[in-house]
Design an enzyme around this catalytic site. Sequence first.
Site, mmCIF file in Angstrom:
data_model
loop_
_atom_site.group_PDB
_atom_site.id
_atom_site.type_symbol
_atom_site.label_atom_id
_atom_site.label_comp_id
_atom_site.label_asym_id
_atom_site.label_seq_id
_atom_site.Cartn_x
_atom_site.Cartn_y
_atom_site.Cartn_z
ATOM 1 C CG HIS A 327 25.660 67.170 8.374
ATOM 2 N ND1 HIS A 327 26.507 68.251 8.415
ATOM 3 C CD2 HIS A 327 25.299 66.932 9.650
ATOM 4 C CE1 HIS A 327 26.661 68.645 9.674
ATOM 5 N NE2 HIS A 327 25.933 67.856 10.454
ATOM 6 C CB CYS A 346 23.849 66.040 13.266
ATOM 7 S SG CYS A 346 22.051 66.112 13.300
#
Length: 444
Positions: A327, A346
């Site tokens: 992201h 992440c």
Amino acid sequence: MSKKSEAEMISRRTLLRSAVSLGAASIAAPVLAQDTLQDIISAPRRGTWDDQFDATAASRTAATVTSNNPVLGPMGPANIQQAILQYQQIVAAGGWPQVTPVQQGLRLGAAEPSVQQLRQRLMISGDMPQSVGMSNSFDSYVDGAVKRFQARHGLPADGVLGEFTLKAMNIPADVRLNQLNTNLVRLQSMAGDLGPRYMMVNIPAAYVEAVENERVALRNTAVVGRIDRPTHTINSKVYEVILNPYWTAPRSIVEKDIVPLMRKDPTYLTRNNIRLIDGKGNEVAPETVDWFAPKAPNLMFRQDPGKINAMASTKINFHNPNNEYMHDTPQQGLFNKLMRFESSGCMRVQNVRDLVTWLLRDTPGWSRQEIERVINARVNTPIKLAQEVPVYIVYITAWSAKDGVVQFRDDIYQRDGATELALQTKYGVEQSAGSIDDDMLPAQ
């Protein structure tokens, strides 16, 4: 004979013995491409090397790291095997000396006896040509060689012999050889057909490669999981890009972070564009919730898309059981940090829109212009890729591409079997609460 002259003679004899054992070519360039060394040696002189040379050397140093040779692929094992042969020769010849400077932060312009150790160390590893010779002077030859060493080890190429540069330099040659052998096994497991287009995330290097036809099309800096919440290695496929994603707070963040914040500041959710959603999809007003109740409300805490969204403009989904994804981030300053091991698994990606454009190239209707238009519209837009793109999330701490540059990285997750290789692990651990990407809690 003076003690100084005697020391220089001993150093010269030691280096000569190493050269005889290794062969001139091995000493000159076991880790650097020969043309790069020749450029440095033949650069114009003006008494002493000037600032223009320093800048040129720094740019060449960066070039050795930003080559378009991928880490993985069919040539990965052969490339690292060549490095293993070179390091076997170095170990057989006695390795390299420990560098013990008298002053901290040794740099260009300094003069002290330990610079001879430094010169010998850099010559044996191939970061500095043997023809430079031995002296106590930290001149531009040494400055350029230190910068090349730093670039090969993922350190800021500033030419200063700081704490982490010195630690990396003083890891014994036999430990580095074992590290190369450990990573040979890892690279052999990834030597098959990876596909004509694929992505690779190298966790210890904290970057993403987009590879096409065995050449790196993009290389993006990343932030990956810290040691207590590591990013998982996996072979998977990217199946979706979401522009202007929502961010849903994990339950642990709600309980340990958001509820206490709401008790102190009832405007926190509103200021951060976080909405409360009940089980039927209805929005609940924050002022109707008892924030001092024993348990946190059983509601979804969902942040709207926008600039302050924890994932900023983009989310990249790939198949995995760990709820991990790539992201964007509003905290762009994180990419400038030396240690980029700060997430809960992440992966934040710098210049992620370049990567998204590359991923969506074969998905009709998604040019860079259209991607930017949708992002600017702040509308949540999931996009399924027309063809899923393989992604390989790997743990490679040492490798060598066909340009001959041998790269080493910190063993951040302590998997290589030598404590010396986890140089900066403590900086990858944070004291915080939560689970998946709890470090993405919006600003207070």
